[in-house]
Enzyme design. Sequence first.
Site, PDB file in Angstrom:
ATOM      1  N   GLU A 225       0.944  -1.235  -0.026  1.00  0.00           N
ATOM      2  CA  GLU A 225      -0.050  -0.122   0.031  1.00  0.00           C
ATOM      3  C   GLU A 225       0.870   1.099  -0.022  1.00  0.00           C
ATOM      4  O   GLU A 225       1.917   1.291   0.594  1.00  0.00           O
ATOM      5  CB  GLU A 225      -0.865  -0.151   1.090  1.00  0.00           C
ATOM      6  CG  GLU A 225      -1.807  -0.987   1.384  1.00  0.00           C
ATOM      7  CD  GLU A 225      -2.516  -0.991   2.778  1.00  0.00           C
ATOM      8  OE1 GLU A 225      -2.666   0.059   3.474  1.00  0.00           O
ATOM      9  OE2 GLU A 225      -2.741  -2.309   3.183  1.00  0.00           O
TER      10      GLU A 225
ATOM     11  N   SER B 132      10.328   6.196   9.864  1.00  0.00           N
ATOM     12  CA  SER B 132       9.804   5.551  11.167  1.00  0.00           C
ATOM     13  C   SER B 132      10.382   4.242  11.586  1.00  0.00           C
ATOM     14  O   SER B 132      10.211   3.351  10.721  1.00  0.00           O
ATOM     15  CB  SER B 132       8.324   5.561  11.031  1.00  0.00           C
ATOM     16  OG  SER B 132       7.638   5.293  12.375  1.00  0.00           O
TER      17      SER B 132
ATOM     18  N   GLY C  10       5.605  -2.413   7.090  1.00  0.00           N
ATOM     19  CA  GLY C  10       7.076  -2.921   6.890  1.00  0.00           C
ATOM     20  C   GLY C  10       7.944  -2.170   8.142  1.00  0.00           C
ATOM     21  O   GLY C  10       7.421  -0.940   8.278  1.00  0.00           O
ATOM     22  N   GLU C  11       9.192  -2.643   8.458  1.00  0.00           N
ATOM     23  CA  GLU C  11      10.009  -1.813   9.292  1.00  0.00           C
ATOM     24  C   GLU C  11      11.182  -1.418   8.314  1.00  0.00           C
ATOM     25  O   GLU C  11      11.837  -2.380   7.914  1.00  0.00           O
ATOM     26  CB  GLU C  11      10.323  -2.892  10.520  1.00  0.00           C
ATOM     27  CG  GLU C  11      11.499  -2.410  11.361  1.00  0.00           C
ATOM     28  CD  GLU C  11      11.479  -0.991  11.591  1.00  0.00           C
ATOM     29  OE1 GLU C  11      10.560  -0.632  12.395  1.00  0.00           O
ATOM     30  OE2 GLU C  11      12.441  -0.238  11.383  1.00  0.00           O
TER      31      GLU C  11
ATOM     32  N   CYS D 245      -2.627   1.953   7.956  1.00  0.00           N
ATOM     33  CA  CYS D 245      -1.478   1.078   7.776  1.00  0.00           C
ATOM     34  C   CYS D 245      -1.779  -0.346   7.797  1.00  0.00           C
ATOM     35  O   CYS D 245      -2.618  -0.987   8.600  1.00  0.00           O
ATOM     36  CB  CYS D 245      -0.521   1.123   9.100  1.00  0.00           C
ATOM     37  SG  CYS D 245       1.030   0.900   8.957  1.00  0.00           S
TER      38      CYS D 245
ATOM     39  N   SER E  33       8.878   4.889  17.066  1.00  0.00           N
ATOM     40  CA  SER E  33       7.386   4.617  17.543  1.00  0.00           C
ATOM     41  C   SER E  33       7.892   3.944  18.978  1.00  0.00           C
ATOM     42  O   SER E  33       8.166   2.931  19.390  1.00  0.00           O
ATOM     43  CB  SER E  33       6.757   3.398  16.788  1.00  0.00           C
ATOM     44  OG  SER E  33       6.886   3.908  15.367  1.00  0.00           O
ATOM     45  N   LEU E  34       7.608   4.796  19.760  1.00  0.00           N
ATOM     46  CA  LEU E  34       7.447   4.672  21.315  1.00  0.00           C
ATOM     47  C   LEU E  34       6.272   3.999  21.992  1.00  0.00           C
ATOM     48  O   LEU E  34       6.452   2.845  22.333  1.00  0.00           O
ATOM     49  CB  LEU E  34       8.003   5.906  21.984  1.00  0.00           C
ATOM     50  CG  LEU E  34       8.475   5.670  23.512  1.00  0.00           C
ATOM     51  CD1 LEU E  34       9.700   4.894  23.306  1.00  0.00           C
ATOM     52  CD2 LEU E  34       9.035   7.264  23.979  1.00  0.00           C
ATOM     53  N   HIS E  35       5.220   4.754  22.055  1.00  0.00           N
ATOM     54  CA  HIS E  35       4.008   4.187  22.377  1.00  0.00           C
ATOM     55  C   HIS E  35       3.631   3.783  24.102  1.00  0.00           C
ATOM     56  O   HIS E  35       2.807   3.384  24.238  1.00  0.00           O
ATOM     57  CB  HIS E  35       3.601   3.009  21.555  1.00  0.00           C
ATOM     58  CG  HIS E  35       3.492   3.266  20.134  1.00  0.00           C
ATOM     59  ND1 HIS E  35       2.976   4.519  19.560  1.00  0.00           N
ATOM     60  CD2 HIS E  35       3.905   2.421  18.890  1.00  0.00           C
ATOM     61  CE1 HIS E  35       3.171   4.267  18.186  1.00  0.00           C
ATOM     62  NE2 HIS E  35       3.576   3.169  17.804  1.00  0.00           N
TER      63      HIS E  35
ATOM     64  N   CYS F 110       5.137  -7.559   7.795  1.00  0.00           N
ATOM     65  CA  CYS F 110       6.197  -7.108   8.650  1.00  0.00           C
ATOM     66  C   CYS F 110       6.424  -8.084   9.754  1.00  0.00           C
ATOM     67  O   CYS F 110       5.602  -8.860  10.302  1.00  0.00           O
ATOM     68  CB  CYS F 110       5.473  -5.904   9.386  1.00  0.00           C
ATOM     69  SG  CYS F 110       6.684  -5.008  10.555  1.00  0.00           S
TER      70      CYS F 110
ATOM     71  N   CYS G 168      -1.201  -3.139  15.336  1.00  0.00           N
ATOM     72  CA  CYS G 168      -1.058  -2.938  13.805  1.00  0.00           C
ATOM     73  C   CYS G 168      -1.271  -3.905  12.999  1.00  0.00           C
ATOM     74  O   CYS G 168      -1.059  -5.142  13.005  1.00  0.00           O
ATOM     75  CB  CYS G 168       0.549  -2.575  13.662  1.00  0.00           C
ATOM     76  SG  CYS G 168       0.926  -2.388  11.933  1.00  0.00           S
TER      77      CYS G 168
ATOM     78  N   ASN H  49      -5.707   3.805  15.386  1.00  0.00           N
ATOM     79  CA  ASN H  49      -6.882   3.528  14.444  1.00  0.00           C
ATOM     80  C   ASN H  49      -7.503   2.156  14.799  1.00  0.00           C
ATOM     81  O   ASN H  49      -6.429   1.197  15.049  1.00  0.00           O
ATOM     82  CB  ASN H  49      -6.113   3.372  13.038  1.00  0.00           C
ATOM     83  CG  ASN H  49      -6.211   4.790  12.439  1.00  0.00           C
ATOM     84  OD1 ASN H  49      -7.126   5.324  12.104  1.00  0.00           O
ATOM     85  ND2 ASN H  49      -4.992   5.277  11.811  1.00  0.00           N
TER      86      ASN H  49
ATOM     87  N   CYS I 104       3.803  -5.952  16.450  1.00  0.00           N
ATOM     88  CA  CYS I 104       3.341  -4.833  17.134  1.00  0.00           C
ATOM     89  C   CYS I 104       1.714  -5.068  17.201  1.00  0.00           C
ATOM     90  O   CYS I 104       0.835  -5.799  16.278  1.00  0.00           O
ATOM     91  CB  CYS I 104       3.266  -3.535  16.781  1.00  0.00           C
ATOM     92  SG  CYS I 104       5.206  -2.864  16.852  1.00  0.00           S
TER      93      CYS I 104
ATOM     94  N   CYS J 169       3.133   8.192   1.855  1.00  0.00           N
ATOM     95  CA  CYS J 169       3.314   7.257   2.841  1.00  0.00           C
ATOM     96  C   CYS J 169       3.696   5.862   2.393  1.00  0.00           C
ATOM     97  O   CYS J 169       2.964   5.509   1.483  1.00  0.00           O
ATOM     98  CB  CYS J 169       2.510   7.217   3.980  1.00  0.00           C
ATOM     99  SG  CYS J 169       2.502   5.937   5.155  1.00  0.00           S
TER     100      CYS J 169
HETATM  101  N1  SAH Z   1       7.734  -0.390  11.258  1.00  0.00           N
HETATM  102  C1  SAH Z   1       7.642   1.220  11.430  1.00  0.00           C
HETATM  103  C2  SAH Z   1       7.016   2.005  10.441  1.00  0.00           C
HETATM  104  C3  SAH Z   1       5.602   1.654   9.977  1.00  0.00           C
HETATM  105  S1  SAH Z   1       4.240   1.961  11.014  1.00  0.00           S
HETATM  106  C4  SAH Z   1       7.489   1.676  12.608  1.00  0.00           C
HETATM  107  O1  SAH Z   1       6.953   0.863  13.612  1.00  0.00           O
HETATM  108  O2  SAH Z   1       7.546   2.955  13.107  1.00  0.00           O
HETATM  109  C5  SAH Z   1       4.092   3.658  11.184  1.00  0.00           C
HETATM  110  C6  SAH Z   1       3.493   4.156  12.398  1.00  0.00           C
HETATM  111  O3  SAH Z   1       1.960   3.754  12.519  1.00  0.00           O
HETATM  112  C7  SAH Z   1       4.278   3.490  13.469  1.00  0.00           C
HETATM  113  O4  SAH Z   1       4.436   4.658  14.636  1.00  0.00           O
HETATM  114  C8  SAH Z   1       3.098   2.622  14.155  1.00  0.00           C
HETATM  115  O5  SAH Z   1       3.426   2.303  15.314  1.00  0.00           O
HETATM  116  C9  SAH Z   1       1.857   3.223  13.850  1.00  0.00           C
HETATM  117  N2  SAH Z   1       0.849   2.249  13.922  1.00  0.00           N
HETATM  118  C10 SAH Z   1       0.442   1.048  13.404  1.00  0.00           C
HETATM  119  N3  SAH Z   1      -0.862   0.671  13.720  1.00  0.00           N
HETATM  120  C11 SAH Z   1      -1.361   1.581  14.055  1.00  0.00           C
HETATM  121  C12 SAH Z   1      -2.809   1.752  14.533  1.00  0.00           C
HETATM  122  N4  SAH Z   1      -3.586   0.921  14.553  1.00  0.00           N
HETATM  123  N5  SAH Z   1      -3.002   3.001  14.996  1.00  0.00           N
HETATM  124  C13 SAH Z   1      -1.985   4.044  15.082  1.00  0.00           C
HETATM  125  N6  SAH Z   1      -0.888   4.018  14.790  1.00  0.00           N
HETATM  126  C14 SAH Z   1      -0.451   2.998  14.492  1.00  0.00           C
END
Ligand code: SAH
Length: 342
Positions: free
Chosen positions: A91, A190, A158-159, A332, A213-215, A111, A118, A289, A115, A104
């Site tokens: 995508e 990212s 993907g990462e 994503c 991506s800290l979260h 991936c 995701c 999301n 996570c 994007c």
């Molecule tokens: N693998 C990389 C880049 C791809 S994801 C990474 O982890 O950063 C891009 C961003 O979207 C990341 O910050 C990821 O954690 C976030 N993301 C993934 N799924 C999501 C969701 N359902 N809602 C909000 N953010 C999300």
Amino acid sequence: MKQDMKSMTRPELEQALTALGEPRFRAGQIFGWLYRGVTDFSQMTNLPNSLREKLDGQFTITVPTVVRRQESKKDGTIKYLWRLTDGNCVETVLMRYHYGNTVCISSEVGCPMGCAFCASTIGGLVRRLKPSEMLDEVLFTQLDSGQKISHIVLMGIGEPLDNYDTVLRFLQLVNDPEGLNIGMRHISLSTCGLVERINELAQQKLQLTLSVSLHAPTDQIRSRIMPVNRRYPIAELLQACRNYFAVTGRRISFEYAMIDGVNDSEEMALLLAKRLRGIAAHVNLIPLNRVEESPLRPSSRAAVAKFQAILEEQGIPTTVRRTLGGDIDASCGQLRRNYQNS
Ligand code: SAH
């Protein structure tokens, strides 16, 4: 084995043509055709027939085709699902911002990072993309939409740092002034936090923006939603971020998806501020999301606003990411999943 032509840099293409005994200007002509999206050497009509045939015997041109295209009626966001030469799909999302058109893009098919929130990782990693395939995402989005692309974010499926060499080459390709000419300062990468790779990337001293991506502010919570944290805990990750800033002078952007009841309390905001103190940081809060397969839910608007206020109070610059494409499968991995399941 034929060589994948769009993965080659312009100097490499020049060398290859010189090796074939061709004059240097041919490389420029071919390069021009590639960036106009030709799908076949026979379309390079200003080359002699004999050269077209020779090229066809030695090189391939990657061609993505549109499987699905969804356009948001609200904000003009367009989401593409591309089929790659081997049948796999990825995508790309085109977003219109006041500062320019941003794509994007995906860096892998699926991936490996796992996570919990995701959609991209649900079926694991299928394969990594090639430089040409990442380039095609930008190029064909521009050609199909008719919109000049000025900014790139590596935040799709993907990462990127799990496909490190390819991503570095891709950056070199999009940076070429005779190609797409997209400057490093217009590119964000990212990562979920692969520490050794962040350290390697720092040594490249690129002017791109690193998004991490800290979260979550604690290892306990982060390990629960991001398995990568068991390998690279927060302290190590933040040390790599400090080092990245020291080497490149580029402020780090931290992404923080707000998940109801998981990482969105006032206590979490204070802990996060404490951990980020002394780091040249910017926090980007992303309302989660919803992903169909996951029980995790987005935080309330009030919780996001409170979280932002606390971080700001603590001196951490914080923005809330605007949601675009809410009426299409724009987050994503969702379009690819929905297509696979249909
Ligand atoms: N693998 C990389 C880049 C791809 S994801 C990474 O982890 O950063 C891009 C961003 O979207 C990341 O910050 C990821 O954690 C976030 N993301 C993934 N799924 C999501 C969701 N359902 N809602 C909000 N953010 C999300």
